[in-house]
Design an enzyme around this catalytic site. Structure first.
Site, PDB file in Angstrom:
ATOM      1  N   ASP A 292       0.786  -1.338   0.077  1.00 36.10           N
ATOM      2  CA  ASP A 292       0.036   0.046  -0.023  1.00 36.10           C
ATOM      3  C   ASP A 292       0.989   1.409   0.019  1.00 36.10           C
ATOM      4  OD1 ASP A 292      -2.024  -1.891   0.208  1.00 36.10           O
ATOM      5  OD2 ASP A 292      -2.579  -1.117   2.101  1.00 36.10           O
TER       6      ASP A 292
ATOM      7  N   ASP B  23     -15.215  -3.353  -1.136  1.00 36.18           N
ATOM      8  CA  ASP B  23     -14.826  -3.003   0.218  1.00 36.18           C
ATOM      9  C   ASP B  23     -16.103  -2.941   0.953  1.00 36.18           C
ATOM     10  OD1 ASP B  23     -12.499  -3.459  -1.171  1.00 36.18           O
ATOM     11  OD2 ASP B  23     -12.327  -1.251  -1.458  1.00 36.18           O
TER      12      ASP B  23
END
Length: 256
Positions: free
Chosen positions: A8, A129
């Site tokens: 990330d 998500d």
């Protein structure tokens, strides 16, 4: 079933968020290019790359780093974060990204996802998500009014590479995946499912391997790799041996 290490990116650094909270950032490596090389050297066959700045702002802040990572490794990259236009998708494919992950636009611009999946079959993944069963967008900062299961069902008409199912409540916690939610997504989806969120041990990986024949084809692992809870090389070997044993046992059933 693949184990896919995650990187990330936030301000050009390799970080992890806790449950998607931008105020709870842990920096693991200031050199994400080197980190990508490490994951490849440990046997990764694919890299999961997320542009957290892009997810939050929609701006390609980390493009230089993304390009450097692409040049430094040979394994395919799937990239998500802030991809909200056809032009942006094409830019990423042009620099050699294998798959792009669309999240927010699957809710806000579903026709764009449809068009991209037609132009790039099996190269578009959609990230679902969810928090308490409802899809979150804009870097998890905004809650939509559509459930994860309804969105997965809507995507069945598209020729996707995968659905990446993330349970926000478990992401970055190392407390284990939401197995029930993953099974529900896999059951309703025609597209392959990649699990994400909460993986904290090899035991968690083994628990998901049991559902390889139910449509879960990959597992994304982040924080557990960085803090040493899981060794990537060991995890890949363990999962490979487990799946081979399952296949052998299944073959034996037909021979009896």
């Amino acid at each position: 079933m693949e184990i896919i290490p995650a990187i990330d990116l936030l301000n050009g650094k390799c970080v992890r968020l806790n449950q998607g909270n931008y105020n709870e950032v842990t920096k693991f490596n200031s050199d994400p290019v080197k980190q990508a090389e490490i994951w490849e050297s440990k046997g990764a066959k694919r890299l999961h790359l997320v542009d957290l700045d892009g997810a939050k702002t929609g701006e390609p802040i980390n493009d230089l780093t993304i390009k450097e990572i692409k040049k430094s490794i040979t394994i395919p990259i799937q990239l998500g974060g802030g991809i909200r236009s056809i032009d942006r998708a094409k830019e990423l494919f042009d620099i050699g990204i294998d798959r792009i992950i669309l999240g927010t636009i699957a809710i806000e611009k579903p026709e764009l996802v449809k068009d991209l999946s037609k132009e790039y079959p099996k190269r578009i993944a959609v990230g679902i998500d969810a928090k308490e069963g409802m899809v979150a967008t804009r870097g998890w900062l905004k809650q939509s009014e559509i459930s994860s299961l309804d969105l997965a069902k809507q995507l069945n008409d598209l020729d996707l590479a995968a659905i990446i199912s993330t349970d926000i409540a478990t992401d970055g916690t190392l407390k284990g995946p939401n197995v029930q939610a993953l099974r529900e997504i896999a059951e309703i989806s025609i597209n392959p499912v990649i699990a994400s969120g909460g993986i904290g041990s090899i035991a968690d990986l083994i628990s998901l391997a049991d559902f390889a024949d139910e449509g879960i084809e990959g597992i994304i692992v982040g924080r557990a790799l960085y803090d040493g809870s899981i060794d990537l090389k060991e995890a890949i070997l363990t999962l490979k041996n487990l799946l081979l044993q399952d296949a052998f046992n299944e073959k034996d059933k037909f021979l009896v």
